[in-house]
Write a protein that holds these residues in place. Structure first.
Motif, PDB file in Angstrom:
ATOM      1  N   LYS A   1     -13.833  -8.867 -11.880  1.00 50.29           N
ATOM      2  CA  LYS A   1     -14.192  -7.772 -12.782  1.00 50.29           C
ATOM      3  C   LYS A   1     -15.003  -6.712 -12.029  1.00 50.29           C
ATOM      4  N   GLU A   2     -15.973  -7.154 -11.229  1.00 49.10           N
ATOM      5  CA  GLU A   2     -16.822  -6.222 -10.481  1.00 49.10           C
ATOM      6  C   GLU A   2     -16.034  -5.441  -9.432  1.00 49.10           C
ATOM      7  N   GLU A   3     -15.110  -6.094  -8.753  1.00 49.07           N
ATOM      8  CA  GLU A   3     -14.363  -5.455  -7.671  1.00 49.07           C
ATOM      9  C   GLU A   3     -13.147  -4.659  -8.147  1.00 49.07           C
ATOM     10  N   CYS A   4     -12.505  -5.118  -9.224  1.00 49.22           N
ATOM     11  CA  CYS A   4     -11.222  -4.530  -9.621  1.00 49.22           C
ATOM     12  C   CYS A   4     -11.170  -4.019 -11.056  1.00 49.22           C
ATOM     13  N   GLY A   5     -12.191  -4.287 -11.841  1.00 41.69           N
ATOM     14  CA  GLY A   5     -12.250  -3.766 -13.197  1.00 41.69           C
ATOM     15  C   GLY A   5     -11.877  -4.765 -14.273  1.00 41.69           C
ATOM     16  N   ASP A   6     -12.192  -4.374 -15.505  1.00 36.53           N
ATOM     17  CA  ASP A   6     -11.982  -5.243 -16.667  1.00 36.53           C
ATOM     18  C   ASP A   6     -10.520  -5.576 -16.903  1.00 36.53           C
ATOM     19  N   ARG A   7      -9.635  -4.580 -16.795  1.00 30.90           N
ATOM     20  CA  ARG A   7      -8.210  -4.815 -17.093  1.00 30.90           C
ATOM     21  C   ARG A   7      -7.606  -5.839 -16.130  1.00 30.90           C
TER      22      ARG A   7
ATOM     23  N   LEU B   1       0.817  -1.212   0.000  1.00 34.66           N
ATOM     24  CA  LEU B   1       0.000   0.000   0.000  1.00 34.66           C
ATOM     25  C   LEU B   1       0.852   1.263   0.000  1.00 34.66           C
ATOM     26  N   LYS B   2       1.981   1.218   0.677  1.00 31.82           N
ATOM     27  CA  LYS B   2       2.872   2.392   0.756  1.00 31.82           C
ATOM     28  C   LYS B   2       3.282   2.869  -0.636  1.00 31.82           C
ATOM     29  N   ASN B   3       3.435   1.956  -1.574  1.00 36.32           N
ATOM     30  CA  ASN B   3       3.813   2.317  -2.942  1.00 36.32           C
ATOM     31  C   ASN B   3       2.713   3.081  -3.680  1.00 36.32           C
ATOM     32  N   PHE B   4       1.498   3.044  -3.150  1.00 32.04           N
ATOM     33  CA  PHE B   4       0.353   3.652  -3.825  1.00 32.04           C
ATOM     34  C   PHE B   4      -0.392   4.640  -2.928  1.00 32.04           C
ATOM     35  N   GLU B   5       0.212   5.015  -1.811  1.00 34.29           N
ATOM     36  CA  GLU B   5      -0.488   5.794  -0.785  1.00 34.29           C
ATOM     37  C   GLU B   5      -0.913   7.191  -1.236  1.00 34.29           C
ATOM     38  N   ASP B   6      -0.345   7.704  -2.313  1.00 33.67           N
ATOM     39  CA  ASP B   6      -0.702   9.045  -2.774  1.00 33.67           C
ATOM     40  C   ASP B   6      -2.040   9.104  -3.497  1.00 33.67           C
ATOM     41  N   ASN B   7      -2.623   7.940  -3.777  1.00 31.26           N
ATOM     42  CA  ASN B   7      -3.881   7.910  -4.519  1.00 31.26           C
ATOM     43  C   ASN B   7      -4.883   7.025  -3.775  1.00 31.26           C
ATOM     44  N   THR B   8      -5.901   7.642  -3.219  1.00 27.81           N
ATOM     45  CA  THR B   8      -6.899   6.911  -2.429  1.00 27.81           C
ATOM     46  C   THR B   8      -7.598   5.832  -3.250  1.00 27.81           C
ATOM     47  N   ASP B   9      -7.896   6.130  -4.517  1.00 30.15           N
ATOM     48  CA  ASP B   9      -8.556   5.134  -5.370  1.00 30.15           C
ATOM     49  C   ASP B   9      -7.675   3.893  -5.552  1.00 30.15           C
ATOM     50  N   ASP B  10      -6.364   4.095  -5.673  1.00 29.79           N
ATOM     51  CA  ASP B  10      -5.436   2.970  -5.804  1.00 29.79           C
ATOM     52  C   ASP B  10      -5.433   2.116  -4.537  1.00 29.79           C
TER      53      ASP B  10
ATOM     54  N   VAL C   1      -7.843   1.823  -2.376  1.00 29.70           N
ATOM     55  CA  VAL C   1      -9.136   1.112  -2.318  1.00 29.70           C
ATOM     56  C   VAL C   1      -9.099  -0.101  -3.245  1.00 29.70           C
ATOM     57  N   LYS C   2      -8.595   0.074  -4.476  1.00 25.78           N
ATOM     58  CA  LYS C   2      -8.546  -1.039  -5.433  1.00 25.78           C
ATOM     59  C   LYS C   2      -7.655  -2.163  -4.914  1.00 25.78           C
ATOM     60  N   LEU C   3      -6.478  -1.807  -4.374  1.00 26.52           N
ATOM     61  CA  LEU C   3      -5.575  -2.833  -3.822  1.00 26.52           C
ATOM     62  C   LEU C   3      -6.209  -3.549  -2.636  1.00 26.52           C
ATOM     63  N   THR C   4      -6.925  -2.808  -1.821  1.00 23.72           N
ATOM     64  CA  THR C   4      -7.592  -3.424  -0.664  1.00 23.72           C
ATOM     65  C   THR C   4      -8.658  -4.410  -1.131  1.00 23.72           C
ATOM     66  N   ARG C   5      -9.391  -4.049  -2.177  1.00 19.56           N
ATOM     67  CA  ARG C   5     -10.397  -4.974  -2.737  1.00 19.56           C
ATOM     68  C   ARG C   5      -9.715  -6.217  -3.315  1.00 19.56           C
ATOM     69  N   ALA C   6      -8.619  -6.007  -4.043  1.00 17.50           N
ATOM     70  CA  ALA C   6      -7.895  -7.146  -4.627  1.00 17.50           C
ATOM     71  C   ALA C   6      -7.343  -8.053  -3.529  1.00 17.50           C
ATOM     72  N   PHE C   7      -6.809  -7.454  -2.477  1.00 20.61           N
ATOM     73  CA  PHE C   7      -6.267  -8.251  -1.369  1.00 20.61           C
ATOM     74  C   PHE C   7      -7.386  -9.036  -0.682  1.00 20.61           C
TER      75      PHE C   7
ATOM     76  N   ASP D   1      -3.330  -1.571 -11.353  1.00 20.43           N
ATOM     77  CA  ASP D   1      -3.962  -2.739 -11.973  1.00 20.43           C
ATOM     78  C   ASP D   1      -2.989  -3.912 -12.034  1.00 20.43           C
ATOM     79  N   LEU D   2      -1.741  -3.629 -12.306  1.00 24.30           N
ATOM     80  CA  LEU D   2      -0.712  -4.663 -12.352  1.00 24.30           C
ATOM     81  C   LEU D   2      -0.535  -5.301 -10.967  1.00 24.30           C
ATOM     82  N   ALA D   3      -0.442  -4.464  -9.940  1.00 28.39           N
ATOM     83  CA  ALA D   3      -0.298  -4.974  -8.567  1.00 28.39           C
ATOM     84  C   ALA D   3      -1.532  -5.772  -8.156  1.00 28.39           C
ATOM     85  N   SER D   4      -2.706  -5.302  -8.552  1.00 29.10           N
ATOM     86  CA  SER D   4      -3.948  -6.022  -8.227  1.00 29.10           C
ATOM     87  C   SER D   4      -3.986  -7.376  -8.930  1.00 29.10           C
ATOM     88  N   ALA D   5      -3.582  -7.395 -10.197  1.00 29.86           N
ATOM     89  CA  ALA D   5      -3.541  -8.664 -10.937  1.00 29.86           C
ATOM     90  C   ALA D   5      -2.535  -9.619 -10.310  1.00 29.86           C
TER      91      ALA D   5
END
Length: 195
Positions: A93-99, A17-26, A28-34, A73-77
């Motif tokens: 797809k619903e939680e993290c998106g099409d990509r 998360l520290k690598n993405f902490e500057d963007n709240t949306d990122d 949230v997406k990583l938390t959903r993926a985790f 998206d790469l980290a989530s995948a």
């Protein structure tokens, strides 16, 4: 079955998360993926002791920390690279998106063959198909194999470790060399350490 975590699980996710902490949306997406990764691997352990989700975390950390690839998206995948066994693609797809869902689907390995000859053919076809995927998809799979190779140097089943090393040298190293020289080097070092 209750979810098991250890100290690395919590610390590893915090590091990611520290690598993405500057963007709240990122975040949230990583938390959903985790959350999906922990759901997919609930109760699964590696080598009879480590939560399987730690492998997913290390795969994502290879990309985010070691390779400085700060694509959420790469980290989530990477977190979800082997989650299709326990979570439907539609949920990803619903939680993290099409990509993310497309990358996870592209790196999903085929079922394992019982006979070694069949396994070699299936792996050859899988990696030939993977070689035609975009670089980011190949990087997810290469980070996965790198983490597995690193864990194999202390693996208790020597025959399995040597078979993994042989398969990786034959199918994965050429893919790594064509994809990212840093990953190719790290993978070669990890394979060398498997004795």
């Amino acid at each position: 079955m209750e979810q098991t975590f250890n100290n690395f699980t919590k610390a590893g996710f915090a590091r990611l998360l520290k690598n993405f902490e500057d963007n709240t949306d990122d975040v949230v997406k990583l938390t959903r993926a985790f959350a999906l990764a922990t759901k997919a691997h609930k109760g699964h352990v590696l080598d009879d002791k480590e939560p399987h989700v730690n492998h997913s975390l290390r795969t994502a950390l290879v990309l985010a920390e070691e390779l400085q690839m700060r694509d959420v998206d790469l980290a989530s995948a990477a977190l979800l690279h082997d989650a299709l066994e326990g979570v439907p693609e539609q949920e990803i797809k619903e939680e993290c998106g099409d990509r993310v869902a497309a990358m996870v689907s592209a790196v999903a390995e085929p079922p394992h063959a019982k006979k070694q000859e069949e396994r070699g053919k299936i792996l050859g076809e899988y990696f030939a198909k993977l070689a035609k995927q975009p670089k980011d998809v190949r990087c997810v799979k290469l980070a996965d194999r790198l983490d597995t190779a690193r864990s194999m140097k202390t693996y208790g089943y020597r025959d399995s470790a040597l078979r993994f090393k042989e398969e990786t040298q034959k199918h994965v190293v050429p893919l790594a060399q064509a994809t990212d020289e840093r990953l190719a080097f790290k993978l070669s070092v990890a394979l060398y350490e498997i004795k």
